[in-house]
Structures are given as structure tokens and as C-alpha cells.
Design an enzyme around this catalytic site. Structure first.
Site, mmCIF file in Angstrom:
data_model
loop_
_atom_site.group_PDB
_atom_site.id
_atom_site.type_symbol
_atom_site.label_atom_id
_atom_site.label_comp_id
_atom_site.label_asym_id
_atom_site.label_seq_id
_atom_site.Cartn_x
_atom_site.Cartn_y
_atom_site.Cartn_z
ATOM 1 N N ASP A 16 0.809 -1.320 0.192
ATOM 2 C CA ASP A 16 0.348 -0.086 0.202
ATOM 3 C C ASP A 16 0.767 1.323 0.180
ATOM 4 O O ASP A 16 1.730 1.515 0.603
ATOM 5 C CB ASP A 16 -0.955 -0.572 1.307
ATOM 6 N N ASN A 64 -10.433 -2.456 -6.820
ATOM 7 C CA ASN A 64 -9.561 -1.867 -7.410
ATOM 8 C C ASN A 64 -10.187 -0.660 -8.821
ATOM 9 O O ASN A 64 -10.034 -0.135 -9.338
ATOM 10 C CB ASN A 64 -8.604 -2.055 -7.531
HETATM 11 C C1 FPP Z 1 -1.861 0.411 -3.365
HETATM 12 O O1 FPP Z 1 -1.353 1.392 -3.748
HETATM 13 C C2 FPP Z 1 -1.436 -0.264 -4.816
HETATM 14 C C3 FPP Z 1 -2.249 -1.274 -5.847
HETATM 15 C C4 FPP Z 1 -3.318 -1.243 -5.228
HETATM 16 C C5 FPP Z 1 -1.445 -1.778 -6.790
HETATM 17 C C6 FPP Z 1 -0.573 -2.667 -6.433
HETATM 18 C C7 FPP Z 1 0.746 -3.623 -8.003
HETATM 19 C C8 FPP Z 1 1.544 -2.933 -7.932
HETATM 20 C C9 FPP Z 1 2.751 -2.962 -7.133
HETATM 21 C C10 FPP Z 1 2.215 -3.327 -8.973
HETATM 22 C C11 FPP Z 1 3.151 -4.537 -9.815
HETATM 23 C C12 FPP Z 1 2.301 -5.705 -9.390
HETATM 24 C C13 FPP Z 1 2.981 -6.815 -9.185
HETATM 25 C C14 FPP Z 1 2.539 -8.016 -8.638
HETATM 26 C C15 FPP Z 1 4.499 -6.734 -9.979
HETATM 27 P P1 FPP Z 1 -1.929 2.965 -3.336
HETATM 28 O O2 FPP Z 1 -2.251 2.980 -4.827
HETATM 29 O O3 FPP Z 1 -3.691 2.024 -2.560
HETATM 30 O O4 FPP Z 1 -1.353 3.781 -2.852
HETATM 31 P P2 FPP Z 1 -2.165 5.008 -2.164
HETATM 32 O O5 FPP Z 1 -3.149 4.199 -1.170
HETATM 33 O O6 FPP Z 1 -0.965 5.779 -2.026
HETATM 34 O O7 FPP Z 1 -3.112 5.479 -2.991
#
Ligand code: FPP
Length: 233
Positions: A16, A64
Site C-alpha cells: 500500500d 480496485n
Molecule cells: C496500493 O497502492 C497498490 C496497488 C493497488 C497496486 C499494486 C500494484 C503493484 C505494486 C504493481 C506491481 C505488482 C506486481 C505483482 C508486480 P495505492 O495505489 O492504493 O496507494 P495509495 O493508498 O497511496 O493511494
């Protein structure tokens, strides 16, 4: 001393804080996801090196889809790019790539990569790398119940139920890490985390490097797991 050698069999990670990491730098959110993908590579390497058998990451939840279309498209493209690029490394390192979630509902482009990635690594038995994609813990439980009902079963024990989960042979996580200061399970592996140790850190996912991972593992090693029993008085 014995704690030094307590290596978790299964580590699960809620990655996250990608969006916030990017915003703090005045960059579009997708830059955070891109940087976050690099940390996933490091996580796999450390896990392989220290003998963790199962590593699972929450890459995309069923919720998401509610994000702006450009961001969803960017995450999907990043995943396809990542899977395609990573498969030779996974084969070389005897790591089996697996996915869990409602994979059948994903766009064809990503479904193809998922199927190819799983097939190409299905003979690997050194470690399992599990990507939760279009995943939610409640959906997994509902899907398991429906599979059980369809098979004609009318009564289930806990062990029977496990056979209907997305990856029945996956052991429950010993340790679950969540970054960015949020202290919630957010619909990740609801069934499997009944006795999991939780580790929360303020660090945003793109900053969660090898040292941060090792810190989480040391913290895990210092915990006494009782599984509802009394071990020492
Ligand atoms: C959460 O941060 C992250 C995600 C929903 C996406 C995770 C995906 C990756 C790291 C891409 C790569 C994955 C793999 C398996 C290679 P957020 O966007 O919710 O952050 P925020 O809470 O700060 O908005």
C-alpha cells in the site's frame, strides 16, 4: 537463539502507498506502481535467498476497478509487462508463479499472460510466488461455498472447505505485512489469516526495500505464536 532460524513458510503482503509515494514527488500515481513493482522483485529475491516457500502479494482487488480508468489500465499493463518479463527469471530460479482471484473476469490480454505464466512455471517447486488479482477474501469464500454446493456437498469441515479455496495446498500466511500506515485487512485472505501475525509499517510500498523486509522478518521471529493455546507460563 532458536528464534534466529524461525523462517515463515508463507509471507503475505498488502503493498500500500504507491499513489501517495508518487503524489509526494509531484508525479502521476502510475509512477508509484512502477516503482512498487521493483520492490516486488526484491521481495522475491530475499524470499528465495532465505527459504520462504510461499510469497503472496495483493496486486489488484475486486474493489480496485472503481479507480480511474487510466490508472486501472496502467496497473493492468504493468502486470502484463511484469509477468512476461519475469517468467524466464522465475523458471531459472525454480519459482512457480500462481494467481488467485476471479481470473476469468479479467480482460483477455491479462488472462493470456496469467495462463502462460502459470503454465511456463508449473514444474517449478523451489518456491511459490502468488499474485492476488481481481481478488477479495469474501469473494473467495463465496466462490468456495458455491463450488462445494455444486459438487453436491451438504456439510463441510474446515479441512473439507479448504479444498475449495483458489489454491487449496497453499498454507495459511504466518506473517502478513501491510505498508503505508493503514492497519486493516481490506478483504485479503479472510479465511487464511485466522492466526497470522500482522506487521504494519508507516513506510510506503515503493520505499519498502530489502532492509525493511528483513526488519519485518526479525520482528516476526521475536513473536510467540500460541494459536489460542498456552505455551509457557
Ligand atoms: C496500493 O497502492 C497498490 C496497488 C493497488 C497496486 C499494486 C500494484 C503493484 C505494486 C504493481 C506491481 C505488482 C506486481 C505483482 C508486480 P495505492 O495505489 O492504493 O496507494 P495509495 O493508498 O497511496 O493511494
Amino acid at each position: 537463539m532458536e528464534n534466529l532460524y524461525k523462517i515463515p513458510e508463507h509471507v503475505a503482503v498488502i503493498m500500500d502507498g504507491n499513489g501517495r509515494w508518487a503524489r509526494r514527488r509531484g508525479l502521476p500515481r502510475v509512477y508509484g506502481h512502477r516503482e512498487g513493482a521493483k520492490r516486488v522483485e526484491e521481495l522475491i529475491e530475499v524470499s528465495r535467498d532465505i527459504g520462504i516457500k510461499w510469497l503472496s502479494v495483493f496486486a489488484f482487488s475486486t474493489e480496485n476497478w472503481g479507480r480511474p480508468k487510466e490508472e486501472v489500465d496502467a496497473i493492468m499493463s504493468l502486470l502484463v509487462e511484469y509477468i512476461n518479463k519475469k517468467v524466464p527469471y522465475l523458471i531459472e530460479n525454480n519459482i512457480r508463479l500462481r494467481f488467485m482471484g476471479r481470473i476469468e473476469q479479467l480482460p483477455d490480454m491479462i488472462k493470456r499472460s496469467v495462463e502462460e505464466g502459470e503454465k511456463a512455471t508449473q514444474h517449478c517447486d523451489g518456491m511459490n510466488f502468488v499474485v492476488a488479482l481481481n481478488y477479495s477474501g469474501k469473494a473467495e469464500i463465496i466462490d468456495a461455498v458455491n463450488k462445494a454446493l455444486k459438487s453436491g456437498i451438504t456439510e463441510l469441515s474446515e479441512e473439507d472447505f479448504r479444498r475449495f479455496l483458489y489454491i487449496p495446498e497453499m498454507p495459511d500466511p504466518d506473517l502478513l505485512i501491510r505498508t503505508s500506515g493503514e492497519e486493516r485487512i481490506s478483504n485479503f485472505m479472510l479465511w487464511q489469516t485466522a492466526y497470522t501475525e500482522f506487521y504494519f509499517t508507516e513506510t510506503l510500498w515503493p520505499d519498502f526495500d530489502r532492509d525493511e523486509f528483513l526488519r519485518a522478518l526479525y520482528e516476526y521471529q521475536s513473536r510467540e505464536r500460541r494459536f489460542g493455546k498456552v505455551l509457557s507460563i
